[in-house]
Motif scaffolding. Structure first.
Motif, short mmCIF file in Angstrom:
data_model
loop_
_atom_site.label_atom_id
_atom_site.label_comp_id
_atom_site.label_asym_id
_atom_site.label_seq_id
_atom_site.Cartn_x
_atom_site.Cartn_y
_atom_site.Cartn_z
N PHE A 12 -4.45 0.04 -10.21
CA PHE A 12 -3.72 0.15 -8.87
C PHE A 12 -2.35 1.14 -9.47
CE2 PHE A 12 -0.59 -0.01 -5.63
CZ PHE A 12 -1.22 0.37 -4.63
N PRO A 13 -1.95 2.00 -8.90
CA PRO A 13 -2.54 2.69 -7.71
C PRO A 13 -3.33 3.97 -8.04
CG PRO A 13 -0.49 3.74 -8.37
CD PRO A 13 -0.67 2.58 -9.29
N THR A 37 1.53 -6.18 -0.63
CA THR A 37 1.38 -6.48 -2.08
C THR A 37 0.40 -6.47 -2.76
OG1 THR A 37 3.58 -7.97 -1.64
CG2 THR A 37 2.39 -8.07 -3.67
N VAL A 38 0.31 -5.68 -3.77
CA VAL A 38 -1.06 -5.67 -4.44
C VAL A 38 -0.84 -6.32 -5.74
CG1 VAL A 38 -2.80 -4.03 -5.59
CG2 VAL A 38 -1.94 -3.72 -3.21
N SER A 40 -2.73 -6.75 -9.59
CA SER A 40 -3.96 -5.99 -10.02
C SER A 40 -3.52 -6.07 -11.48
CB SER A 40 -4.07 -4.54 -9.61
OG SER A 40 -2.96 -3.82 -10.13
N HIS A 55 3.67 -3.32 -6.14
CA HIS A 55 2.60 -3.76 -6.92
C HIS A 55 2.92 -4.72 -8.09
CE1 HIS A 55 0.24 -2.62 -10.75
NE2 HIS A 55 -0.65 -3.28 -10.07
N SER A 57 1.84 -6.24 -11.52
CA SER A 57 0.77 -6.33 -12.70
C SER A 57 0.46 -7.73 -13.07
CB SER A 57 0.88 -5.40 -13.67
OG SER A 57 -0.09 -5.45 -14.77
#
Length: 69
Positions: A12-13, A37-38, A40, A55, A57
């Motif tokens: 992502f992204p 919220t991501v 990844s 994001h 990580s």
């Protein structure tokens, strides 16, 4: 504000079609008033906003035993 957390093993992204799809969906949710919220395997130790999408990580070292390169 309602909040959404997406957890993915993808990048992502950017990186592949799934990342682009998730990014576009996230942007639409932000426009609709959601906090997105991501989590990844993005860039090493990244904690950054992309167009209002937070994001985080999960990659803490390279290579990660959970997400090999």
């Amino acid at each position: 504000m309602k909040k959404i957390v997406v957890i993915t093993t993808g990048w992502f992204p950017e990186g592949d079609a799934g990342a682009v799809r998730l990014f576009m969906m996230g942007k639409a949710l932000v426009r609709a008033g959601y906090g997105v919220t991501v989590l990844s395997r993005g860039n090493l130790n990244e904690n950054k906003d992309y167009d209002g999408i937070r994001h985080i990580s999960l990659r803490k070292s390279s290579p990660s035993p959970l997400f090999p390169s």
